[in-house]
Motif scaffolding. Sequence first.
Motif, PDB file in Angstrom:
ATOM      1  N   GLY A  98      16.618  -8.995  -0.442  1.00  0.00           N
ATOM      2  CA  GLY A  98      16.336  -8.360   0.838  1.00  0.00           C
ATOM      3  C   GLY A  98      15.156  -7.425   0.839  1.00  0.00           C
ATOM      4  O   GLY A  98      14.927  -6.725   1.835  1.00  0.00           O
ATOM      5  N   VAL A  99      14.393  -7.379  -0.233  1.00  0.00           N
ATOM      6  CA  VAL A  99      13.207  -6.528  -0.300  1.00  0.00           C
ATOM      7  C   VAL A  99      12.050  -7.217   0.421  1.00  0.00           C
ATOM      8  O   VAL A  99      11.842  -8.423   0.263  1.00  0.00           O
ATOM      9  N   ARG A 100      11.315  -6.449   1.199  1.00  0.00           N
ATOM     10  CA  ARG A 100      10.131  -6.989   1.876  1.00  0.00           C
ATOM     11  C   ARG A 100       8.999  -7.106   0.862  1.00  0.00           C
ATOM     12  O   ARG A 100       8.601  -6.111   0.241  1.00  0.00           O
ATOM     13  N   ALA A 101       8.476  -8.307   0.694  1.00  0.00           N
ATOM     14  CA  ALA A 101       7.439  -8.550  -0.307  1.00  0.00           C
ATOM     15  C   ALA A 101       6.210  -9.144   0.354  1.00  0.00           C
ATOM     16  O   ALA A 101       6.320 -10.026   1.211  1.00  0.00           O
ATOM     17  N   THR A 102       5.054  -8.672  -0.052  1.00  0.00           N
ATOM     18  CA  THR A 102       3.785  -9.157   0.486  1.00  0.00           C
ATOM     19  C   THR A 102       2.862  -9.515  -0.665  1.00  0.00           C
ATOM     20  O   THR A 102       2.678  -8.718  -1.592  1.00  0.00           O
ATOM     21  N   VAL A 103       2.304 -10.706  -0.609  1.00  0.00           N
ATOM     22  CA  VAL A 103       1.340 -11.160  -1.612  1.00  0.00           C
ATOM     23  C   VAL A 103       0.021 -11.459  -0.909  1.00  0.00           C
ATOM     24  O   VAL A 103       0.005 -12.120   0.133  1.00  0.00           O
ATOM     25  N   PHE A 104      -1.088 -10.947  -1.456  1.00  0.00           N
ATOM     26  CA  PHE A 104      -2.402 -11.275  -0.901  1.00  0.00           C
ATOM     27  C   PHE A 104      -3.440 -11.178  -2.007  1.00  0.00           C
ATOM     28  O   PHE A 104      -3.160 -10.676  -3.111  1.00  0.00           O
ATOM     29  N   THR A 105      -4.629 -11.685  -1.717  1.00  0.00           N
ATOM     30  CA  THR A 105      -5.721 -11.658  -2.691  1.00  0.00           C
ATOM     31  C   THR A 105      -6.855 -10.783  -2.176  1.00  0.00           C
ATOM     32  O   THR A 105      -7.190 -10.803  -0.993  1.00  0.00           O
ATOM     33  N   CYS A 146      12.502   1.129   5.745  1.00  0.00           N
ATOM     34  CA  CYS A 146      11.293   1.304   6.537  1.00  0.00           C
ATOM     35  C   CYS A 146      10.245   1.989   5.679  1.00  0.00           C
ATOM     36  O   CYS A 146      10.531   3.009   5.068  1.00  0.00           O
ATOM     37  N   SER A 147       9.049   1.442   5.656  1.00  0.00           N
ATOM     38  CA  SER A 147       7.942   2.060   4.927  1.00  0.00           C
ATOM     39  C   SER A 147       6.853   2.306   5.946  1.00  0.00           C
ATOM     40  O   SER A 147       6.278   1.375   6.494  1.00  0.00           O
ATOM     41  N   ASP A 148       6.563   3.569   6.233  1.00  0.00           N
ATOM     42  CA  ASP A 148       5.822   3.896   7.432  1.00  0.00           C
ATOM     43  C   ASP A 148       4.331   4.113   7.236  1.00  0.00           C
ATOM     44  O   ASP A 148       3.666   4.607   8.124  1.00  0.00           O
ATOM     45  N   SER A 149       3.795   3.780   6.061  1.00  0.00           N
ATOM     46  CA  SER A 149       2.356   3.923   5.905  1.00  0.00           C
ATOM     47  C   SER A 149       1.840   2.857   4.973  1.00  0.00           C
ATOM     48  O   SER A 149       2.590   2.125   4.348  1.00  0.00           O
ATOM     49  N   GLY A 150       0.533   2.747   4.904  1.00  0.00           N
ATOM     50  CA  GLY A 150      -0.076   1.707   4.095  1.00  0.00           C
ATOM     51  C   GLY A 150      -0.424   0.517   4.964  1.00  0.00           C
ATOM     52  O   GLY A 150       0.200   0.251   5.991  1.00  0.00           O
ATOM     53  N   GLN A 151      -1.440  -0.209   4.559  1.00  0.00           N
ATOM     54  CA  GLN A 151      -1.924  -1.326   5.342  1.00  0.00           C
ATOM     55  C   GLN A 151      -1.544  -2.624   4.652  1.00  0.00           C
ATOM     56  O   GLN A 151      -2.240  -3.119   3.787  1.00  0.00           O
ATOM     57  N   ILE A 152      -0.400  -3.176   5.030  1.00  0.00           N
ATOM     58  CA  ILE A 152       0.067  -4.414   4.427  1.00  0.00           C
ATOM     59  C   ILE A 152      -0.632  -5.595   5.085  1.00  0.00           C
ATOM     60  O   ILE A 152      -0.719  -5.690   6.306  1.00  0.00           O
ATOM     61  N   LYS A 153      -1.112  -6.501   4.271  1.00  0.00           N
ATOM     62  CA  LYS A 153      -1.799  -7.686   4.789  1.00  0.00           C
ATOM     63  C   LYS A 153      -0.986  -8.926   4.434  1.00  0.00           C
ATOM     64  O   LYS A 153      -0.184  -8.924   3.523  1.00  0.00           O
ATOM     65  N   PRO A 154      -1.215 -10.028   5.143  1.00  0.00           N
ATOM     66  CA  PRO A 154      -0.515 -11.270   4.789  1.00  0.00           C
ATOM     67  C   PRO A 154      -0.935 -11.672   3.371  1.00  0.00           C
ATOM     68  O   PRO A 154      -2.008 -11.295   2.929  1.00  0.00           O
ATOM     69  N   ARG A 155      -0.024 -12.308   2.566  1.00  0.00           N
ATOM     70  CA  ARG A 155       0.963 -13.151   3.166  1.00  0.00           C
ATOM     71  C   ARG A 155       2.369 -12.581   2.970  1.00  0.00           C
ATOM     72  O   ARG A 155       2.705 -12.155   1.892  1.00  0.00           O
ATOM     73  N   LEU A 156       3.168 -12.564   4.024  1.00  0.00           N
ATOM     74  CA  LEU A 156       4.513 -12.006   3.982  1.00  0.00           C
ATOM     75  C   LEU A 156       5.474 -13.105   3.628  1.00  0.00           C
ATOM     76  O   LEU A 156       5.441 -14.200   4.197  1.00  0.00           O
ATOM     77  N   LEU A 157       6.353 -12.818   2.663  1.00  0.00           N
ATOM     78  CA  LEU A 157       7.321 -13.810   2.244  1.00  0.00           C
ATOM     79  C   LEU A 157       8.609 -13.650   3.056  1.00  0.00           C
ATOM     80  O   LEU A 157       9.115 -12.544   3.217  1.00  0.00           O
ATOM     81  N   ALA A 158       9.114 -14.739   3.557  1.00  0.00           N
ATOM     82  CA  ALA A 158      10.341 -14.701   4.340  1.00  0.00           C
ATOM     83  C   ALA A 158      11.520 -14.384   3.451  1.00  0.00           C
ATOM     84  O   ALA A 158      11.604 -14.808   2.304  1.00  0.00           O
ATOM     85  N   THR A 159      12.460 -13.611   3.982  1.00  0.00           N
ATOM     86  CA  THR A 159      13.679 -13.298   3.218  1.00  0.00           C
ATOM     87  C   THR A 159      14.712 -14.360   3.453  1.00  0.00           C
ATOM     88  O   THR A 159      14.633 -15.137   4.395  1.00  0.00           O
TER      89      THR A 159
END
Length: 255
Positions: free
Chosen positions: A222-229, A242-255
Motif C-alpha cells: 500500500g505504499v505509494r511508489a514513483t519511478v522516473f528517470t 499523505c506527503s504534502d511536499s516535493g515534486q513527484i513525477k511520473p511514473r506512478l505505480l498502481a497499488t
Amino acid sequence: MTIADLHRTFTLDSVSDGALVPVLSAMAAAGDLDGQRGFEEAMVHVIETCGDSPADGWHAFYVNSLAELRAGTVDFARIHRQALSLLSGSSVLEVGSCFGLFALQCVQDGHVVDACDICPGAVERLADESLRLGLPLTPRIGDARALPYPDRSVDTVTLIHLLEHLEPGDVATAITEAVRVARRRVVIAVPFEDEPSEHFGHLVSLSEEDLLTWAAPWVRCGVRATVFTDCGGWLVLDVAPCSDSGQIKPRLLAT
C-alpha cells in the motif's frame, strides 16, 4: 597525467569535487589508478596537499564544491537539485553521506539533518567541516543495512547513489531500513551505467527495471511508489498516508 601533475594542478582556489572527479576518472580509465582504492587515495592526496595543511585543503574542497553545486556548474548539481526538490518535511537523514555535500545543502535550506556513512574517516571529516562552515548537522557512523536510528524518526530518508555500492542481496535490506526510519518519504537515486564504475566502488549496473522490482513489494503493502528517470533513475516511496511536499513525477505505480 600523474599524481605529481595533479599536485601541481590543484590549488586552494581550484580544488573541488567537480574539478577532481573527471580528471581522476580519466586517469582510472587510462589505467593510471588502481581501482577504487587508487582513486580514493589520489583524491585525498590532492586535497590534503593543495594548501599549507590538510585541514586547509579539506576546507577549500568543501567551500568550492558547495559553491559549484549551488551554482549548477557541475553535472551532479542536477541530481542534488532533484533530490532537494523531493524532500518532504523538516528533517532529513542522508544515508551513505560520504563527503556530506548533499547533507550540507539540506542544512543550508533550513532542514534538520542527520548523515550517516559506514566510513569513520568520512564521518569525522564531515563533523569537522560542518562546524567550520557553520552548517550544523549530526553525523554518525552507520551501515545502510542496519541504521542506528529509531522507527519513524526522520521525515525524509535519502539514499542518493548508494545502492549501486551494495551487493544485490543487501539492497532490499537497505530499503527496508530506510522505510522503517522514515516518517514520510524515502528518496532513492541510482546511476544507469553500461558497466559498473569500479573506481567509484560500484558493484552492479542498474536499470529502470531494477527500480520497479525494488518498488513492487512496497506497492503491494500500500505504499505509494514513483519511478522516473533524470540523470539516472529515481524511486520515491511515500510511507505516510499523505506527503504534502516535493515534486513527484511520473511514473506512478498502481497499488
